[in-house]
Write an enzyme that holds these catalytic residues in place. Sequence first.
Site, PDB file in Angstrom:
ATOM      1  N   ARG A 174       9.808  -0.861  17.252  1.00  0.00           N
ATOM      2  CA  ARG A 174       9.703   0.501  16.710  1.00  0.00           C
ATOM      3  C   ARG A 174       9.159   1.455  17.764  1.00  0.00           C
ATOM      4  O   ARG A 174       8.231   1.114  18.490  1.00  0.00           O
ATOM      5  CB  ARG A 174       8.785   0.534  15.481  1.00  0.00           C
ATOM      6  CG  ARG A 174       9.324  -0.226  14.302  1.00  0.00           C
ATOM      7  CD  ARG A 174       8.403  -0.063  13.085  1.00  0.00           C
ATOM      8  NE  ARG A 174       8.530  -1.206  12.205  1.00  0.00           N
ATOM      9  CZ  ARG A 174       7.506  -1.835  11.630  1.00  0.00           C
ATOM     10  NH1 ARG A 174       6.267  -1.408  11.808  1.00  0.00           N
ATOM     11  NH2 ARG A 174       7.726  -2.866  10.859  1.00  0.00           N
TER      12      ARG A 174
ATOM     13  N   GLU B 136      -4.903 -12.241   6.759  1.00  0.00           N
ATOM     14  CA  GLU B 136      -4.481 -11.498   5.565  1.00  0.00           C
ATOM     15  C   GLU B 136      -4.347 -12.428   4.363  1.00  0.00           C
ATOM     16  O   GLU B 136      -4.640 -12.032   3.240  1.00  0.00           O
ATOM     17  CB  GLU B 136      -3.149 -10.788   5.862  1.00  0.00           C
ATOM     18  CG  GLU B 136      -3.348  -9.620   6.823  1.00  0.00           C
ATOM     19  CD  GLU B 136      -2.060  -9.130   7.480  1.00  0.00           C
ATOM     20  OE1 GLU B 136      -1.575  -9.810   8.399  1.00  0.00           O
ATOM     21  OE2 GLU B 136      -1.558  -8.072   7.072  1.00  0.00           O
TER      22      GLU B 136
ATOM     23  N   HIS C 127      -0.793  -2.115   6.863  1.00  0.00           N
ATOM     24  CA  HIS C 127      -1.715  -3.106   7.451  1.00  0.00           C
ATOM     25  C   HIS C 127      -3.111  -3.002   6.839  1.00  0.00           C
ATOM     26  O   HIS C 127      -4.101  -3.441   7.452  1.00  0.00           O
ATOM     27  CB  HIS C 127      -1.882  -2.921   8.981  1.00  0.00           C
ATOM     28  CG  HIS C 127      -0.676  -3.263   9.796  1.00  0.00           C
ATOM     29  ND1 HIS C 127      -0.327  -2.564  10.935  1.00  0.00           N
ATOM     30  CD2 HIS C 127       0.269  -4.217   9.654  1.00  0.00           C
ATOM     31  CE1 HIS C 127       0.764  -3.093  11.460  1.00  0.00           C
ATOM     32  NE2 HIS C 127       1.162  -4.091  10.687  1.00  0.00           N
TER      33      HIS C 127
ATOM     34  N   ARG D  19       1.527 -10.416  -1.621  1.00  0.00           N
ATOM     35  CA  ARG D  19       1.474  -9.234  -0.756  1.00  0.00           C
ATOM     36  C   ARG D  19       2.541  -8.254  -1.233  1.00  0.00           C
ATOM     37  O   ARG D  19       3.700  -8.630  -1.421  1.00  0.00           O
ATOM     38  CB  ARG D  19       1.757  -9.623   0.678  1.00  0.00           C
ATOM     39  CG  ARG D  19       1.774  -8.411   1.568  1.00  0.00           C
ATOM     40  CD  ARG D  19       2.406  -8.703   2.883  1.00  0.00           C
ATOM     41  NE  ARG D  19       2.406  -7.506   3.706  1.00  0.00           N
ATOM     42  CZ  ARG D  19       3.293  -7.275   4.647  1.00  0.00           C
ATOM     43  NH1 ARG D  19       4.252  -8.140   4.885  1.00  0.00           N
ATOM     44  NH2 ARG D  19       3.223  -6.172   5.353  1.00  0.00           N
TER      45      ARG D  19
ATOM     46  N   ASN E  20       4.189 -14.021   0.438  1.00  0.00           N
ATOM     47  CA  ASN E  20       4.629 -12.778   1.080  1.00  0.00           C
ATOM     48  C   ASN E  20       6.155 -12.843   1.174  1.00  0.00           C
ATOM     49  O   ASN E  20       6.689 -13.549   2.019  1.00  0.00           O
ATOM     50  CB  ASN E  20       3.973 -12.703   2.463  1.00  0.00           C
ATOM     51  CG  ASN E  20       4.399 -11.483   3.246  1.00  0.00           C
ATOM     52  OD1 ASN E  20       5.216 -10.678   2.780  1.00  0.00           O
ATOM     53  ND2 ASN E  20       3.860 -11.339   4.432  1.00  0.00           N
TER      54      ASN E  20
END
Length: 395
Positions: A237, A381, A176, A87, A10
Amino acid sequence: MSARNILVINCGSSSIKFALVNEAQSSFPLQGLAERLGSPEAVIHFENASGKESLQVPDADHQAALAQILPRVEAAAGGHLDGIGHRVVHGGEKFFASTLLNAETLAGIEANVQLAPLHNPANLSGIQAAMSLFPSLPQVGVFDTAFHQSMPEHAYRYAVPEFLYTQHGVRRYGFHGTSHRYVSKRAAELADLPANNSSWLVAHLGNGCSTCAVVNGHSRDTSMGLTPLEGLVMGTRSGDVDPSLHNFLANTLGWDLAKIDSMLNKESGLKGLSGLSNDMRTITEAREAGHPGATLAFEVFCYRLAKSLASMACALEQLDGLVFTGGIGENAAVVRARTLDHLKLLGFKIDAEANARCVRGVAGEIQAAGSPRILVVPTNEERQIALDTLALLDA
Ligand code: ADP
């Protein structure tokens, strides 16, 4: 056939997270993080069953870091690696499933750079480095957006002029997806229901947070949109704000778009509301000590999460359960309890003792009698990316 080994990578703009996944082992034989790449402080951290180790690699870029990582990964894999899974953040409308990487699919990822200007170029540089170091090894791209390509048009379109969608790709994509797909399937297994005939609400709560409605193994709606800024309150965020906030800030404070975007992505969320931290551990501790900003951040986070889950319920015809995952979802029992306080109308009731027990990787059901299922399911993941890579090797 002996158990196969997949390296999962990733790549961020200055980092590489990696994990060696063996299909027969539940823990990773080797994992780690290269960070501050491109700077004099570049360093790679390795972790395996016998401990942790760090290697300074001053000024190393992605390729130089991978050149250090790969021999160790091969050694940990007993000399044999079967494939690499990458990813990739944005697959746009082109990728609705994981895909073998070749010249054509790389061009497809390149074409989506405009949709993810920070992430896709970093992902591409990792892929290119891995391909040049291991040209004969099959490599697979697994997209954060792909799972949500099954959303119906009424869920993914914004109410803006059509040409913005048809000519510029302005629509909701969601992110996601690898986590929502993995945990909804695990939830079905844990509840002994068929994944292809069950309906779930999922809350992935990490540094980034999103909800998802999953019907028969497919995403039907999700809270993130064109970018990962839409939806829930997150670490830094803002999630949803009035779209006219941009205009308001430009007129009243003279801020330009870059400044507003940076404020909404980096200075808002838990951090902005609390004035203290983007980290839910710090927020919950400070709240217990009576810190007003932390208390407000916690309350807004939980209320907005509940509101999003209630709206996701519109995409379901039945509800088999609600799933919490991600660092906050898997560990913060107080967040789960407070969120469910706001969802009594959907029939949710939590069992306090079971809720307290499901932390630090413990999966389980935490509902009280008479409530729809509420599950805590640790996400993985890396394993999902390895499973996708293996499936494409088998195909
Ligand atoms: P990422 O999105 O980067 O993968 P994680 O899934 O690891 O992030 O989630 C990070 C978040 O999880 C942080 O806000 C962190 O504070 C929170 N978290 C981790 N452990 C706990 C805990 N015990 N209690 C509350 N929050 C926690």
